[in-house]
Design a protein around this motif. Structure first.
Motif, short mmCIF file in Angstrom:
data_model
loop_
_atom_site.label_atom_id
_atom_site.label_comp_id
_atom_site.label_asym_id
_atom_site.label_seq_id
_atom_site.Cartn_x
_atom_site.Cartn_y
_atom_site.Cartn_z
N ASP A 1 -11.85 3.84 -0.25
CA ASP A 1 -10.28 3.95 -0.64
C ASP A 1 -9.33 4.08 -0.15
O ASP A 1 -8.25 4.01 0.40
CB ASP A 1 -9.90 3.75 -2.33
N ARG B 1 -5.77 -0.40 -3.74
CA ARG B 1 -5.08 0.61 -4.29
C ARG B 1 -4.09 0.15 -5.92
O ARG B 1 -4.53 0.57 -6.81
CB ARG B 1 -4.81 1.60 -3.98
N GLY C 1 -5.60 -1.46 -8.18
CA GLY C 1 -6.66 -1.33 -9.33
C GLY C 1 -5.79 0.16 -10.01
O GLY C 1 -6.79 0.59 -11.59
N VAL C 2 -4.78 0.39 -9.42
CA VAL C 2 -4.44 2.50 -10.12
C VAL C 2 -3.36 1.96 -10.66
O VAL C 2 -2.56 2.00 -12.08
CB VAL C 2 -4.36 3.29 -9.12
N THR C 3 -1.89 1.54 -10.26
CA THR C 3 -0.75 1.37 -10.22
C THR C 3 -0.42 0.38 -11.47
O THR C 3 -0.45 0.52 -12.94
CB THR C 3 0.24 0.67 -9.55
N ALA D 1 -3.40 -0.87 -14.07
CA ALA D 1 -3.41 -0.06 -14.65
C ALA D 1 -2.50 0.86 -16.00
O ALA D 1 -3.42 1.12 -16.51
CB ALA D 1 -4.89 0.34 -14.34
N GLY D 2 -1.90 1.24 -14.93
CA GLY D 2 -0.38 2.26 -15.50
C GLY D 2 0.02 1.57 -16.88
O GLY D 2 0.21 0.03 -16.95
N SER E 1 0.77 -0.68 -0.43
CA SER E 1 -0.03 -0.02 -0.21
C SER E 1 0.69 1.26 0.19
O SER E 1 0.24 2.50 -0.60
CB SER E 1 -1.04 0.04 1.26
N ASP F 1 -14.08 6.16 -3.95
CA ASP F 1 -12.99 7.19 -3.29
C ASP F 1 -12.35 7.26 -1.80
O ASP F 1 -11.48 7.11 -1.31
CB ASP F 1 -12.42 8.43 -3.89
N THR G 1 4.49 3.77 -4.00
CA THR G 1 3.97 4.14 -5.27
C THR G 1 4.21 4.11 -6.60
O THR G 1 5.84 3.28 -6.96
CB THR G 1 4.48 5.96 -4.38
N PRO G 2 3.71 4.17 -7.32
CA PRO G 2 4.40 4.41 -8.70
C PRO G 2 5.91 4.53 -8.89
O PRO G 2 6.52 4.13 -9.80
CB PRO G 2 3.47 5.37 -9.67
#
Length: 448
Positions: free
Chosen positions: A435, A111, A114-116, A118-119, A80, A432, A83-84
């Motif tokens: 999350d 997260r 779902g976010v990193t 997906a990048g 968690s 959000d 970070t990217p």
């Protein structure tokens, strides 16, 4: 309380061999390092855990300690916090990834997944390894670990070795991971990772809580060590029970009591197989074990479901069935500490037979030690009514509690209850916001 192995509830490891002191020092250094701000580059190794109930976190601590014992700057951290930017700046990362439910990422990795993932990060300078924890009885065995490995490869990262998969804590697979670590650290004398030994316990009391229920019998079982003192634990922790008929596959249960009560209490529902035979552990605990029989049991910490920084916050507790065990321990701990800002939302079948611990809960409510008690008995009305329906009806109060800092803890069945509760919370608070609560450690789940 859990009656079958959760894919992420796998055996952790503690260093108990001849190199114990050296490993303890290494673990201490690794954990201290994990609390320092991490630079985007320059660290020798990052050891990233995606854990739900603590198994991956335990193994990450041991992994970082093994690398540190070889002189490497190894730091363990939760996914968690990855970070990217931190990932893009890293050159060597070891991932220890649990799978939750049917192939899902653990809550701590939601997260990131779902976010990193997906990048379109460029990870061509990254070298990595993946230890995937899972349970082959599930269709999507090691689903998140496999997806993570595929994503890393797809973004250009180079594997240091092939993904290692661990089926229900398989010791040979973990030994294979240790072998790779010894090679990376340039050392062959790292201590073995051994699980804590089971202690000898006996049953003090066994009470049927739901006589006349349409559901399976559910017992409140109090246990005490056969010799020696009680081990230390906190509300939210688990026990592993090794049944005589199946000692290689321990079952895990949430602890329903706190140490001050003088014993470990469990809520155990008797399980039956298709042929009518009782479950190995539940049958042993509920039916077969006598008061003088030896129960092989050990306590396992469950850091992600402990109160921690939420100890004095307003607390919303949501659960069903035997999930009341973990919630009851939290209530007992908070009430004992003089914290009465507690809201329990609980569901079962019928009020007449399945209102578990009713005298205690109603007593706390009447004494002002439980601020709210909302109950859903699914079979008592014209149609099914579950805890998620209560949360939707109480959406305004839910938002008000969260706005003044409340944390939300969910304990009980993954299928149906946990999914429905998550959707109700997302609708009431916004995805959000939910999350963000997860990232802050204010939304925690122990579901199975």
């Amino acid at each position: 309380m859990m009656l079958t192995i959760d894919p992420v509830r796998l055996g952790g490891a503690l260093a108990l061999s001849g190199g114990y002191l050296a490993m303890c020092a290494a673990i201490w250094r690794a954990r201290i390092g994990s609390r320092r701000p991490l630079p985007a580059s320059g660290a020798d190794w990052l050891v990233v855990h995606a854990s739900q109930t603590g198994s991956a976190e335990y193994l990450a601590g041991q992994t970082a300690a093994t690398l540190a014992a070889g002189g490497l700057d190894a730091r363990a951290l939760c996914i968690s916090t990855l970070t990217p930017e931190l990932l893009a700046g890293a050159s060597r990362v070891l991932f220890i990834a649990s799978t939750y439910g049917e192939g899902d990422a653990p809550d701590a990795a939601a997260r990131f997944a779902g976010v990193t993932m997906a990048g379109d990060a460029d990870l061509s300078r990254l070298h990595y390894g993946v230890l995937a924890l899972g349970d082959s009885s599930y269709a999507n065995y090691c689903g998140f670990g496999r997806a993570l490995d595929a994503w890393l490869r797809g973004r250009g990262a180079t594997p240091l070795f092939e993904r290692i998969e661990v089926d229900r804590g398989n010791v040979d697979a973990i030994a294979g991971w240790q072998h790779q670590l010894s090679h990376l650290a340039g050392t062959s004398d790292a201590p073995d990772w051994e699980a804590p030994a089971y202690g000898k316990w006996r049953i003090l009391d066994r009470t049927l809580l739901n006589p006349g229920s349409a559901g399976a019998p559910l017992y409140r079982i109090a246990l005490t060590p056969s010799e020696g003192s009680l081990p230390a634990w906190e509300a939210g922790d688990l026990v592993q029970v090794s049944a005589p008929s199946d000692p290689e596959l321990p079952r895990e249960y949430s602890i329903a009591s706190i140490p001050g009560e003088g014993n470990i209490e469990l809520l155990v529902r008797l399980q039956r197989h298709a042929d009518g035979s009782a479950g190995a552990a539940s049958g042993w605990l509920c039916l077969d074990a006598g008061l003088e029989d030896e129960i092989a049991l050990r306590v396992r910490g469950h850091a992600r479901f402990r109160l921690g920084e939420n100890a004095t916050r307003p607390l919303i507790l949501v659960g069903n069935g035997t999930g009341l065990a973990g919630l009851r321990a939290h209530l007992k701990a908070r009430i004992g500490g003089g914290v009465f800002d507690n809201w329990l939302v609980f569901g079962e079948r019928n009020a007449a037979h399945d209102f578990l611990c009713s005298d205690e809960l109603q007593g706390w409510l009447e004494d002002g030690k439980l601020a709210r008690l909302d109950l859903a008995f699914s079979r008592d009305g014209a149609g099914p009514r579950y805890v998620q329906h209560l949360l939707r009806e109480r959406a305004g109060e839910l938002r008000a509690w969260v706005e003044r800092g409340a944390a939300i803890y969910v304990c009980g069945s993954l299928q149906g209850m946990a999914t429905g509760v998550h959707e109700a919370l997302a609708d009431a608070l916004g995805p959000d916001a939910l999350d963000a609560l997860t990232a802050e450690g204010r939304y925690r789940r122990d579901v199975y």
